[in-house]
Design an enzyme around this catalytic site. Structure first.
Site, PDB file in Angstrom:
ATOM      1  N   GLN A 147       0.764  -1.164  -0.029  1.00  0.00           N
ATOM      2  CA  GLN A 147       0.159  -0.209   0.000  1.00  0.00           C
ATOM      3  C   GLN A 147       0.848   1.299   0.072  1.00  0.00           C
ATOM      4  O   GLN A 147       0.674   2.441  -0.593  1.00  0.00           O
ATOM      5  CB  GLN A 147      -0.769  -0.060   1.264  1.00  0.00           C
ATOM      6  N   ASN A 173     -16.157  -7.341  -4.852  1.00  0.00           N
ATOM      7  CA  ASN A 173     -16.007  -5.963  -5.648  1.00  0.00           C
ATOM      8  C   ASN A 173     -15.262  -5.752  -6.567  1.00  0.00           C
ATOM      9  O   ASN A 173     -15.734  -4.886  -7.586  1.00  0.00           O
ATOM     10  CB  ASN A 173     -15.636  -5.063  -4.398  1.00  0.00           C
ATOM     11  N   LYS A 230      -2.543  -0.844   6.584  1.00  0.00           N
ATOM     12  CA  LYS A 230      -3.629  -1.984   6.335  1.00  0.00           C
ATOM     13  C   LYS A 230      -4.052  -2.695   7.617  1.00  0.00           C
ATOM     14  O   LYS A 230      -3.452  -2.680   8.897  1.00  0.00           O
ATOM     15  CB  LYS A 230      -2.952  -3.019   5.404  1.00  0.00           C
ATOM     16  N   LYS A 250       1.815   1.748  -3.764  1.00  0.00           N
ATOM     17  CA  LYS A 250       0.795   1.959  -4.537  1.00  0.00           C
ATOM     18  C   LYS A 250       0.318   3.355  -4.299  1.00  0.00           C
ATOM     19  O   LYS A 250      -0.088   4.293  -5.173  1.00  0.00           O
ATOM     20  CB  LYS A 250      -0.453   1.093  -4.171  1.00  0.00           C
ATOM     21  N   THR A 262     -11.970   0.424  -8.137  1.00  0.00           N
ATOM     22  CA  THR A 262     -10.860  -0.545  -8.172  1.00  0.00           C
ATOM     23  C   THR A 262     -10.872  -1.468  -9.327  1.00  0.00           C
ATOM     24  O   THR A 262      -9.911  -1.388 -10.341  1.00  0.00           O
ATOM     25  CB  THR A 262     -10.646  -1.478  -7.179  1.00  0.00           C
ATOM     26  N   SER A 292     -10.612   6.700  -3.123  1.00  0.00           N
ATOM     27  CA  SER A 292     -10.784   6.827  -1.623  1.00  0.00           C
ATOM     28  C   SER A 292     -10.133   8.217  -1.306  1.00  0.00           C
ATOM     29  O   SER A 292     -10.779   8.914  -0.529  1.00  0.00           O
ATOM     30  CB  SER A 292      -9.988   5.824  -0.863  1.00  0.00           C
ATOM     31  N   GLY A 300     -12.355  -0.438   2.673  1.00  0.00           N
ATOM     32  CA  GLY A 300     -12.607  -2.110   2.617  1.00  0.00           C
ATOM     33  C   GLY A 300     -11.596  -2.563   2.232  1.00  0.00           C
ATOM     34  O   GLY A 300     -10.490  -1.979   1.479  1.00  0.00           O
ATOM     35  N   ASP A 301     -11.708  -4.015   2.159  1.00  0.00           N
ATOM     36  CA  ASP A 301     -10.966  -4.929   1.481  1.00  0.00           C
ATOM     37  C   ASP A 301     -11.628  -6.306   1.252  1.00  0.00           C
ATOM     38  O   ASP A 301     -13.082  -6.443   1.534  1.00  0.00           O
ATOM     39  CB  ASP A 301      -9.430  -5.121   2.079  1.00  0.00           C
TER      40      ASP A 301
HETATM   41  P1  NDP Z   1     -14.500  -9.162  -1.953  1.00  0.00           P
HETATM   42  O1  NDP Z   1     -14.607  -9.869  -0.520  1.00  0.00           O
HETATM   43  O2  NDP Z   1     -15.538  -8.507  -2.223  1.00  0.00           O
HETATM   44  O3  NDP Z   1     -14.190 -10.386  -2.844  1.00  0.00           O
HETATM   45  C1  NDP Z   1     -13.238 -11.200  -2.787  1.00  0.00           C
HETATM   46  C2  NDP Z   1     -13.443 -12.407  -3.771  1.00  0.00           C
HETATM   47  O4  NDP Z   1     -12.296 -13.087  -3.919  1.00  0.00           O
HETATM   48  C3  NDP Z   1     -14.600 -13.232  -3.820  1.00  0.00           C
HETATM   49  O5  NDP Z   1     -15.017 -13.826  -4.860  1.00  0.00           O
HETATM   50  C4  NDP Z   1     -13.859 -14.563  -2.926  1.00  0.00           C
HETATM   51  O6  NDP Z   1     -14.536 -15.799  -3.033  1.00  0.00           O
HETATM   52  C5  NDP Z   1     -12.556 -14.586  -3.590  1.00  0.00           C
HETATM   53  N1  NDP Z   1     -11.556 -15.101  -2.797  1.00  0.00           N
HETATM   54  C6  NDP Z   1     -11.195 -14.368  -1.483  1.00  0.00           C
HETATM   55  N2  NDP Z   1     -10.258 -15.198  -0.933  1.00  0.00           N
HETATM   56  C7  NDP Z   1     -10.012 -16.335  -1.781  1.00  0.00           C
HETATM   57  C8  NDP Z   1      -9.409 -17.441  -1.508  1.00  0.00           C
HETATM   58  N3  NDP Z   1      -8.489 -17.718  -0.528  1.00  0.00           N
HETATM   59  N4  NDP Z   1      -9.531 -18.333  -2.593  1.00  0.00           N
HETATM   60  C9  NDP Z   1     -10.321 -18.371  -3.551  1.00  0.00           C
HETATM   61  N5  NDP Z   1     -11.107 -17.032  -3.546  1.00  0.00           N
HETATM   62  C10 NDP Z   1     -10.945 -16.273  -2.615  1.00  0.00           C
HETATM   63  O7  NDP Z   1     -13.125  -8.577  -1.982  1.00  0.00           O
HETATM   64  P2  NDP Z   1     -12.506  -7.192  -2.874  1.00  0.00           P
HETATM   65  O8  NDP Z   1     -12.988  -7.554  -4.367  1.00  0.00           O
HETATM   66  O9  NDP Z   1     -12.548  -6.019  -2.477  1.00  0.00           O
HETATM   67  O10 NDP Z   1     -10.819  -7.880  -3.058  1.00  0.00           O
HETATM   68  C11 NDP Z   1     -10.169  -8.516  -3.771  1.00  0.00           C
HETATM   69  C12 NDP Z   1      -8.740  -8.421  -3.759  1.00  0.00           C
HETATM   70  O11 NDP Z   1      -8.624  -7.077  -4.559  1.00  0.00           O
HETATM   71  C13 NDP Z   1      -8.102  -8.560  -2.592  1.00  0.00           C
HETATM   72  O12 NDP Z   1      -6.775  -9.088  -3.176  1.00  0.00           O
HETATM   73  C14 NDP Z   1      -8.028  -6.907  -2.260  1.00  0.00           C
HETATM   74  O13 NDP Z   1      -6.923  -6.912  -1.490  1.00  0.00           O
HETATM   75  C15 NDP Z   1      -7.703  -6.368  -3.720  1.00  0.00           C
HETATM   76  N6  NDP Z   1      -8.030  -5.028  -3.643  1.00  0.00           N
HETATM   77  C16 NDP Z   1      -9.120  -4.380  -3.229  1.00  0.00           C
HETATM   78  C17 NDP Z   1      -9.542  -3.167  -3.229  1.00  0.00           C
HETATM   79  C18 NDP Z   1     -10.790  -2.589  -2.828  1.00  0.00           C
HETATM   80  O14 NDP Z   1     -11.074  -1.505  -2.925  1.00  0.00           O
HETATM   81  N7  NDP Z   1     -11.955  -3.503  -2.390  1.00  0.00           N
HETATM   82  C19 NDP Z   1      -8.623  -2.089  -3.835  1.00  0.00           C
HETATM   83  C20 NDP Z   1      -7.206  -2.876  -4.166  1.00  0.00           C
HETATM   84  C21 NDP Z   1      -7.184  -4.016  -4.128  1.00  0.00           C
HETATM   85  P3  NDP Z   1     -15.509 -16.270  -1.550  1.00  0.00           P
HETATM   86  O15 NDP Z   1     -16.581 -15.289  -1.446  1.00  0.00           O
HETATM   87  O16 NDP Z   1     -15.786 -17.694  -1.974  1.00  0.00           O
HETATM   88  O17 NDP Z   1     -14.388 -16.278  -0.477  1.00  0.00           O
HETATM   89  O1  2IT Z   2      -5.670  -2.562  -1.240  1.00  0.00           O
HETATM   90  C1  2IT Z   2      -6.075  -1.476  -1.723  1.00  0.00           C
HETATM   91  O2  2IT Z   2      -5.782  -0.297  -2.091  1.00  0.00           O
HETATM   92  C2  2IT Z   2      -7.382  -1.287  -0.718  1.00  0.00           C
HETATM   93  N1  2IT Z   2      -8.304  -2.364  -0.202  1.00  0.00           N
HETATM   94  C3  2IT Z   2      -8.368   0.131  -0.813  1.00  0.00           C
HETATM   95  C4  2IT Z   2      -7.712   0.993   0.113  1.00  0.00           C
HETATM   96  C5  2IT Z   2      -8.626   2.270   0.392  1.00  0.00           C
HETATM   97  O3  2IT Z   2      -7.938   2.974   1.487  1.00  0.00           O
HETATM   98  O4  2IT Z   2      -9.324   2.513  -0.433  1.00  0.00           O
END
Ligand code: NDP
Ligand code: 2IT
Length: 448
Positions: free
Chosen positions: A114, A244, A129, A117, A213, A380, A168-169
Site C-alpha cells: 500500500q 467488489n 492496512k 501504491k 478498483t 478513496s 474496505g478490502d
Molecule cells: P471481496 O470480499 O469483495 O471479494 C473477494 C473475492 O475473492 C470473492 O469472490 C472471494 O470468494 C474470492 N476469494 C477471496 N479469498 C479467496 C481465496 N483464499 N481463494 C479463492 N477465492 C478467494 O474483496 P475485494 O473484491 O474487495 O478484493 C479482492 C482483491 O482485490 C483483494 O486482493 C484485495 O486486497 C484487492 N483490492 C481491493 C480493493 C478494494 O477497493 N476493495 C482495492 C485494491 C485491491 P469467496 O466469496 O468464495 O471467498
Molecule cells: O488494497 C487496496 O488498495 C484497498 N483495499 C483500498 C484501500 C483504500 O484505502 O481505499
C-alpha cells in the site's frame, strides 16, 4: 530466485530474521528489493540514511482482542490488526480485510504494498492496512454489526482524518464500513467523515468508490493495449473472484467492448460464453450473498465448475481479482498456451513470482497490483478531498479523475522503467517510481 546485490541482500536477510514465518511479507519485500539495484547504485544517499531498512519496518503495529456475542448468545473471539506502515506522504491509508486467513504476515504484506501504491497515485496518503481473522460468511447482519462495533471499540483510538484512514478490502464493503463508522461516531461524538472511506452515498461517500478498483484495473489494461496499438474491443477477458473488484472490472471491460467469459469464487468458477450477465452476478453476490452456483442455476448459457482453475478458460486478457498467490506457474503456463497477452492484477499480489517470470519470458504484458489496482485507493483519496471540502462531485467528474489518475500511473511506470534501464517492465517501473517518491520524502523528514 536471482541473488540480490551486496547492498540489498543484508537488508533482505534482516527482514527474514526480524519477521519469522511471515511468508507473504517476505514475498512482497523481496519483490520490491528485486527492482531496486539500479536505484541504490544511483542514490547512495538512500543507503546512507538506511531508507530501505526503515521503509521495511512498520512505524506502528497494533494487535488487539475482538470479543463479540453471536446470535446464539455464545461469546466469540477474534484478533484485530492495524499496521501503520509509513506516513511520509500523508496519513496512513489502506483497507481492512475480514477473512479467516488473516494474520500479521498478510496485514504486513498488504500494508507494505500500500505504501508504494499510494505513492503512485500522486495523492497525499501514507500506507497502512488492517483486518481480522473474522469470517463474515454465514453470519447475520446483526452478528456482523456486533463484530464491527467491538472491532471499532479498540480501533477508534488509533485512527482519525489526519492519522489513519481505513477502508474496505476482502470481506469489508459498504455494510461493514457503515457499522464501523456508526461506532466511531458514537464513541467519539464527532461526525468525522474523513476517518473512513467507502462510506455510503447518503452519508459522506463518494460516487465511483464502489466501482473504482475494478474500473481502474481495466483503464490500466486499456493503456497497456493502447501502447501496443490495440484496444479491448472484441477481446475475451477472464476475471477471478466475484467480489467488489471482479464485478466492476467485468462491468468496465464489457462497457469497453470486451466479452468477460468467466469469473470465480473460492468454490469454483463459472464459464458464460455469452459474456457475464452483470445484473445477475450483482444480485447473486451483492444482494443475496450466495455462491456462484446460483449464477449458473439462473443462466442457461453458463455452467459451473466446482474446484478447478479459472485460468484454464481461454482468454486474451486475464484480470486476477480474488486474492494473493491465486495464480501460480502452472496457471501462467496455461494462460500463455491459450494465447493470453495481457495480465493486470486487480487483487494484491495474486500472481506468484514464478508466474510473473513465465509472463516475462513469454512476452505477456504484466501489470502489478500496486499500479493496476491503485484506482480504489486513489478514489478513496478523492472521497477524502470531497469530505474535507464538504462537497460531493458528480459520477462523470469523479470517474474522469479516476481515468486520468490511471493513465498517469501507467505513463509514470513506463517512464521510470525506461529511466532505470528496464524499458517496458511495469514491475520495475511501479516499484521504482513508488519507492523513490517515498524515499525522497523520508530523507526530507529526517531520521524518524
Ligand atoms: P471481496 O470480499 O469483495 O471479494 C473477494 C473475492 O475473492 C470473492 O469472490 C472471494 O470468494 C474470492 N476469494 C477471496 N479469498 C479467496 C481465496 N483464499 N481463494 C479463492 N477465492 C478467494 O474483496 P475485494 O473484491 O474487495 O478484493 C479482492 C482483491 O482485490 C483483494 O486482493 C484485495 O486486497 C484487492 N483490492 C481491493 C480493493 C478494494 O477497493 N476493495 C482495492 C485494491 C485491491 P469467496 O466469496 O468464495 O471467498
Ligand atoms: O488494497 C487496496 O488498495 C484497498 N483495499 C483500498 C484501500 C483504500 O484505502 O481505499
Amino acid at each position: 530466485m536471482n541473488d540480490l546485490n551486496p547492498t540489498l541482500q543484508p537488508v533482505f536477510d534482516e527482514i527474514l530474521a526480524r519477521n519469522p514465518g511471515e511468508n507473504e511479507f517476505h514475498q512482497a519485500t523481496r519483490e520490491l528489493l528485486d527492482s531496486l539495484a539500479p536505484v541504490v547504485a544511483r542514490h547512495p544517499e538512500y543507503t546512507d540514511a538506511a531508507i530501505i531498512r526503515r521503509v521495511c519496518e512498520p512505524e506502528r503495529q497494533i494487535i488487539f482482542r475482538v470479543p463479540w456475542v453471536d446470535d446464539a448468545g455464545q461469546v466469540q473471539l477474534n484478533r484485530g490488526f492495524r499496521v501503520e506502515f509509513n506516513s511520509a506522504l500523508g496519513p496512513y491509508k489502506g483497507g481492512l480485510r475480514f477473512h479467516p486467513s488473516v494474520y500479521l504476515g498478510i496485514v504486513k504484506f498488504l500494508g507494505f504494498e500500500q505504501i508504494f501504491k499510494n505513492a503512485l497515485t500522486g495523492m497525499p496518503i501514507g500506507g497502512g492496512k488492517g483486518g481480522s481473522d473474522f469470517d463474515p460468511k454465514g453470519r447475520s447482519d446483526a452478528e456482523v454489526m456486533r463484530f464491527c462495533q467491538s472491532f471499532m471499540t479498540e480501533l477508534y483510538r488509533h485512527i482519525g482524518e489526519y492519522t489513519d484512514v481505513p477502508a474496505g478490502d476482502i470481506g469489508v464493503g459498504g455494510r461493514e464500513i457503515g457499522y464501523l463508522f456508526g461506532q466511531y461516531k458514537r464513541i467519539t461524538n464527532r461526525y468525522e467523515s474523513g476517518v473512513l472511506t467507502g462510506k455510503g452515498l447518503g452519508w459522506g461517500g463518494s460516487l465511483v468508490r464502489t466501482e473504482a478498483t475494478g474500473y481502474g484495473t481495466v483503464y490500466f489494461a486499456q493503456e497497456i493495449l493502447r501502447a501496443r496499438g490495440q484496444s479491448l474491443e472484441g477481446r475475451t477477458v477472464i476475471v477471478s473472484g466475484s467480489g467488489n473488484v471482479a464485478i466492476y472490472a467485468a462491468q468496465k471491460a464489457t462497457a469497453l467492448g470486451a466479452t468477460v467469459v468467466a469469473c470465480s469464487d473460492s468454490g469454483g468458477y463459472v464459464v458464460d460464453e455469452k459474456g457475464l450477465d452483470l445484473e445477475l452476478l450483482k444480485d447473486v453476490k451483492e444482494v443475496r450473498r450466495e455462491r456462484l452456483t446460483a449464477y449458473a442455476d439462473a443462466r442457461e448459457s453458463a455452467h459451473h465448475v466446482a474446484g478447478g482453475s479459472v485460468w484454464d478458460v481461454p482468454c486474451d486478457i486475464a484480470l486476477p481479482c480474488a486474492t494473493q498467490n491465486e495464480l501460480d506457474k502452472s496457471h501462467a503456463l496455461a494462460l500463455v498456451r491459450n494465447g493470453c497477452t495481457v495480465v493486470a492484477e486487480g487483487a494484491n499480489m495474486p500472481c506468484t513470482p514464478d508466474a510473473v517470470q513465465v509472463f516475462a519470458k513469454a512476452g505477456v504484458a504484466f501489470a502489478p497490483g500496486k499500479a493496476a489496482n491503485a484506482g480504489g485507493v486513489a478514489t478513496s483519496a478523492l472521497e477524502m478531498q470531497q469530505n474535507a471540502s464538504r462537497d460531493s462531485w458528480s459520477f462523470a467528474h469523479t470517474e474522469q479523475r479516476l481515468e486520468e489518475i490511471m493513465i498517469g500511473i501507467h505513463a509514470r511506470c513506463l517512464e521510470t522503467a525506461d529511466a532505470y534501464g528496464s524499458p517496458g517492465n511495469y514491475v520495475d517501473g511501479a516499484n521504482i517510481a513508488g519507492f523513490v517518491q517515498v524515499a525522497d520524502a523520508m530523507l526530507a523528514l529526517g531520521v524518524i
